[in-house]
Design a protein around this motif. Structure first.
Motif, short mmCIF file in Angstrom:
data_model
loop_
_atom_site.label_atom_id
_atom_site.label_comp_id
_atom_site.label_asym_id
_atom_site.label_seq_id
_atom_site.Cartn_x
_atom_site.Cartn_y
_atom_site.Cartn_z
N ARG A 139 -4.00 17.20 -22.92
CA ARG A 139 -4.20 17.11 -21.63
C ARG A 139 -5.00 18.27 -21.38
NH1 ARG A 139 -3.14 14.87 -16.35
NH2 ARG A 139 -5.30 16.14 -16.51
N GLU A 148 -8.11 10.86 -17.91
CA GLU A 148 -7.85 11.85 -16.49
C GLU A 148 -8.43 13.95 -17.57
OE1 GLU A 148 -6.19 10.83 -13.92
OE2 GLU A 148 -6.75 12.89 -13.46
N LYS A 184 -9.53 16.68 -11.03
CA LYS A 184 -9.56 14.80 -10.97
C LYS A 184 -10.82 14.48 -11.70
CE LYS A 184 -5.49 14.24 -9.42
NZ LYS A 184 -4.08 14.34 -9.86
N SER A 185 -10.66 12.58 -11.99
CA SER A 185 -12.12 12.55 -13.00
C SER A 185 -12.87 11.41 -12.44
CB SER A 185 -11.07 12.03 -14.49
OG SER A 185 -10.34 11.00 -13.71
#
Lengths: 115, 111
Positions: free
Chosen positions: A9, A108, B42-43
């Protein structure tokens, strides 16, 4: 998993290091995309796979960027000799469709910071 | 000229008002049009798609497409603070798979 999974991430790299970013798309999704998103900007297209075939890599900024999807599922985006301008969020998206009307499902993202 | 142009905003509207987000595109071959919402950190997630001229409604959201003017818009009725996000306009060419995104419009809905 139910969604698109990306790892790591967060990644901090020293300038000149190589990095590898992984994307695990939704099972059965034919299409896989990599996008680069700088702060305050929209996602910029990098490359597209249909199954294992890389059909478009026109958005890759330089030959330091390389992507693969050898078995038509998991994909890896590799950046060699990272530069500060490579700092961005790298988004992977997959789509069930191979056509132009498909919804993109995004992971994400992997936030890369190059020092 | 960018392929997909959006006003970066921020667009600020009071709660309950109608928010109007606009987008123009340069490629007349574009056939598929999308609005994605992206919360901070966020995406993006798809909220609307539209493929033919006219309006398409889904709950509080209405997408409008005018191919002659190369213009697509998103209306959000009864705006809520939870609608505060960046809205990305995206287009695909007919037969193409490359989705091109605009830079996004930031929307703030004030309670």
């Amino acid at each position: 998993g139910a969604g698109v999974s990306q790892s790591p991430r967060y990644k901090v790299a020293k300038r000149g290091q190589d990095v590898a970013l992984r994307c695990d798309p939704i099972s059965g999704h034919v299409s896989l995309f990599w996008y680069q998103q700088a702060l305050g900007q929209g996602p910029e297209f990098l490359t597209y796979f249909q199954n294992e075939a890389q059909l478009d890599k026109s958005g890759l900024p330089s030959d330091r960027f390389f992507a693969e999807r050898p078995e038509g599922s998991v994909s890896t985006l590799k950046i060699q000799r990272t530069q500060q301008e490579d700092s961005a969020v790298y988004l992977c998206a997959s789509s069930l469709s191979s056509g132009s009307d498909g919804e993109l499902f995004f992971g994400e993202g992997s936030r890369l910071t190059v020092l | 000229q960018k392929e997909v142009e959006q006003n970066s905003g921020p667009l600020s509207v009071p709660e309950g008002a109608i928010a109007s987000l606009n987008c123009t595109y340069s490629d007349r071959g574009s056939q598929s049009f999308f609005w994605y919402r992206q919360y901070s950190g966020k995406s993006p997630e798809l909220i609307m798609s539209i493929y033919s001229n006219g309006d398409k409604e889904d709950g509080r959201f209405t997408a409008q497409l005018n191919k002659a003017s190369q213009y697509v818009s998103l209306l959000i009725r009864d705006s809520q603070p939870s609608d505060s996000a960046t809205y990305l306009c995206a287009v695909n060419r007919d037969g193409g798979f490359k989705t091109i995104f605009g830079a996004g419009t930031r929307l703030f809905v004030k309670a």
